[in-house]
Design an enzyme around this catalytic site. Structure first.
Site, PDB file in Angstrom:
ATOM      1  N   LYS A 189       0.878  -1.179   0.000  1.00  0.00           N
ATOM      2  CA  LYS A 189       0.000   0.000   0.000  1.00  0.00           C
ATOM      3  C   LYS A 189       0.911   1.223   0.000  1.00  0.00           C
ATOM      4  O   LYS A 189       1.449   1.623   1.036  1.00  0.00           O
ATOM      5  CB  LYS A 189      -0.861  -0.027   1.270  1.00  0.00           C
ATOM      6  CG  LYS A 189      -2.250   0.598   1.152  1.00  0.00           C
ATOM      7  CD  LYS A 189      -2.278   2.052   0.806  1.00  0.00           C
ATOM      8  CE  LYS A 189      -2.093   2.950   2.012  1.00  0.00           C
ATOM      9  NZ  LYS A 189      -1.857   4.362   1.596  1.00  0.00           N
ATOM     10  N   GLU A 265       8.556   1.138  11.695  1.00  0.00           N
ATOM     11  CA  GLU A 265       9.662   2.084  11.543  1.00  0.00           C
ATOM     12  C   GLU A 265       9.023   3.465  11.464  1.00  0.00           C
ATOM     13  O   GLU A 265       8.364   3.784  10.467  1.00  0.00           O
ATOM     14  CB  GLU A 265      10.467   1.801  10.271  1.00  0.00           C
ATOM     15  CG  GLU A 265      11.493   0.701  10.445  1.00  0.00           C
ATOM     16  CD  GLU A 265      10.962  -0.667  10.016  1.00  0.00           C
ATOM     17  OE1 GLU A 265      11.007  -1.590  10.836  1.00  0.00           O
ATOM     18  OE2 GLU A 265      10.494  -0.793   8.897  1.00  0.00           O
ATOM     19  N   CYS A 300      12.976  10.867   7.949  1.00  0.00           N
ATOM     20  CA  CYS A 300      12.678  10.417   9.318  1.00  0.00           C
ATOM     21  C   CYS A 300      13.850  10.665  10.249  1.00  0.00           C
ATOM     22  O   CYS A 300      13.670  10.998  11.411  1.00  0.00           O
ATOM     23  CB  CYS A 300      12.320   8.940   9.307  1.00  0.00           C
ATOM     24  SG  CYS A 300      13.534   7.945   8.430  1.00  0.00           S
ATOM     25  N   GLU A 398       8.194  16.216  15.847  1.00  0.00           N
ATOM     26  CA  GLU A 398       8.752  16.011  14.512  1.00  0.00           C
ATOM     27  C   GLU A 398       8.042  16.952  13.541  1.00  0.00           C
ATOM     28  O   GLU A 398       6.825  16.897  13.383  1.00  0.00           O
ATOM     29  CB  GLU A 398       8.527  14.565  14.062  1.00  0.00           C
ATOM     30  CG  GLU A 398       9.142  14.280  12.710  1.00  0.00           C
ATOM     31  CD  GLU A 398       8.859  12.864  12.206  1.00  0.00           C
ATOM     32  OE1 GLU A 398       7.702  12.409  12.296  1.00  0.00           O
ATOM     33  OE2 GLU A 398       9.809  12.230  11.702  1.00  0.00           O
TER      34      GLU A 398
END
Ligand code: NAD
Length: 498
Positions: A189, A265, A300, A398
């Protein structure tokens, strides 16, 4: 070297695949629904893509299960899987321009990056796993004489891979390469912001000789196709890369359905610690700029917190400012651009919101404005704040954009404590010319990867992943194969005595 005109001409010739890819064929979504994917460089619709839903996911999982049960891939000789995956790596290379353009148009990534890093890197990772798979041995247990116990690694079955948009092709390959090499079937996906390269990849996989149904791609929205995959009773494992919030949802989906394995992750707030004994501040500044403004900060492991020893802070920040001012923020199809747009209008608003929060809580060092608004694209200046307090929003959350939070320290212990005062633990960097300090600080930092005198050290040979709310799965290296295999013990009883 190609010019922007060359790339634009090549881009016009592309006809993006836009349907779900199940059991070796493209089809519309079962209910005919679609969604638009937008080019972040100009805000224009790039393609209308099938909006896969629960029915499509169900069809894809069924195809994947049939393919797995047939054994055509799952029980084929490792040397056969190697040959097919090597062919796919070659096909990625021979279709490199198209794949690079798809990620540039769809994800706003610099063509200079997609054509030299993302696409060749994806082919290299696939090749690495292909070459590894026929060199993996099982074990024989130290049983009593007479008995024989062997420990083998078996593929899990159907793996759901759910990936983000910041490295569309590469994130997909990080999951697919070890999962397929191990013999699994996969339902991928892709992110709704960047589904196009994954669809082309699926087609290339069949051309390489992957049996129908072994790789299926269902584009769609997270809460629809993503959730359906996460809750599907016949999916054996989910390999997820994305935000911490959605990672937690996948853990819940698994708990509320079939207890499938879930590998997360997730995000990060990586600290970059610079000590005054790092003599080459130009090198530090180069790396710090790459670490936060590379890929427009949408990485990330972006080094979004700079912790610098007080005595060199002004000097280093000035060197960073000069380099940031030299970045050419602009059209990602122009090879001269060195920073592209933010992925979506929504994410642009989010980043601008963090810039406002930064203004309220810290001192603006440079940047802070939206750029090229008339283009319709989502561009932001490289931005830094200094004297950022530990409590500031931009220190803790973040941002996933080109925003650097700078603070100073006097003592090593103070720097380590601040670096570790984060719910995330994906990566960290240390700059020092003292070997003993490097070893001491690296060992004290709570992170999956610590880069010493560089940033974002990453290679297929070493595992990548985090601790804390950055997740716990590991991509890359032979360790990634652990996620996609189960240990199996087979015990042969010795002959009966007498
Ligand atoms: P995201 O979590 O919003 O989306 C990731 C994927 O999850 C997408 O495919 C999305 O469609 C799907 N999804 C979204 N909502 C869902 C739901 N309710 N149910 C099921 N699936 C859902 O993340 P993003 O915005 O695409 O990517 C940015 C995030 O990814 C950042 O937090 C970044 O740090 C993280 N990231 C981590 C790594 C790593 O290796 N640790 C690498 C790249 C990006």
């Amino acid at each position: 070297m190609r010019t922007r005109d060359d790339w634009q001409r090549l881009a016009r010739a592309i006809e993006p695949r836009h349907q779900v890819f199940i059991d070796g064929s493209f089809a519309d979504a079962a209910d005919g629904a679609s969604f638009d994917t937008v080019n972040p460089a100009n805000g224009l619709v790039l393609a209308s893509v099938a909006r896969g839903g629960a029915v499509d996911v169900d069809r894809a999982v069924a195809a994947a299960r049939r393919a797995f049960a047939s054994g055509a891939w799952s029980r084929s000789a490792p040397a056969h899987r190697k040959a097919v995956l090597l062919r796919l790596a070659d096909l990625i290379r021979s279709n490199a321009d198209e794949l690079a353009l798809l990620d540039t148009l769809d994800g706003g990534k610099l063509i200079g990056d997609t054509s030299t890093v993302d696409v060749p890197g994806s082919a290299a990772i696939l090749q690495w796993y292909a070459e590894a798979v026929d060199k993996q041995y099982g074990e024989v247990a130290p049983t009593a004489p007479g008995d024989l116990a062997i420990i083998t690694r078996e593929p899990l079955g159907v793996v759901g891979a759910v990936v983000p948009w910041n490295y569309p092709l590469e994130m997909a390959i990080w999951k697919l390469a070890p999962a397929l090499a191990a013999g699994n079937s996969v339902v991928l996906k892709p992110a709704e912001e960047s589904p196009l390269s994954a669809l082309r990849l699926a087609e290339l996989a069949v051309e390489a000789g992957l049996p129908d149904g072994v790789l299926n791609v269902v584009p769609g929205l997270g809460e629809e196709a993503g959730q359906a995959l996460g809750r599907h009773p016949d999916v054996d494992a989910i390999a997820f890369t994305g935000s911490t919030a959605v990672g937690k949802l996948f853990l819940r989906y698994a708990g509320e359905s079939n207890m499938k394995q879930v590998w997360i992750e997730a995000g990060g707030k990586s600290a970059n610690l610079v000590f005054a004994d790092a003599a080459d501040l130009d090198h530090v500044a180069d790396k710090a700029v790459f670490g936060i403004f590379g890929c427009s900060g949408q990485v990330c492991s972006a080094n979004s917190r700079l912790l610098v020893e007080e005595s060199i802070a002004d000097d280093l920040l000035e060197r960073i400012r000069v380099r940031a001012a030299d970045l050419r923020v602009g059209d990602p199809l122009d090879p001269a651009s060195t920073m592209g747009p933010i992925i979506t209008a929504k994410q642009l608003e989010r980043v601008l919101g963090y810039i406002e929060a930064g203004r309220a809580e810290s001192g603006l060092a440079f940047g802070g404005r939206r750029l090229h608004e008339a283009s319709g694209g989502y561009y932001v200046e490289p931005t830094a704040f200094r004297d950022v307090p530990t409590t500031a929003v931009i220190e803790r959350e973040e941002v996933f954009g080109p925003l650097l939070a700078v603070s100073t320290f006097r003592e090593e212990s103070e720097a380590v404590a601040r670096a570790n005062a984060s719910e995330y633990g994906l990566a960290a960097s240390v700059f020092t010319d003292s070997l003993s300090r490097a070893r001491r600080v690296a060992s004290a930092l709570r992170a999956g990867t610590v880069s010493v005198n560089t940033v974002d050290a990453l290679d297929v040979t070493v595992p990548f992943g985090g601790v804390g709310q950055s997740g716990f799965g590991r991509d890359l290296s032979l360790h990634a194969l652990d996620k996609f295999t189960a240990l199996k013990t087979t015990w042969f009883a010795g002959p009966a005595a007498g």
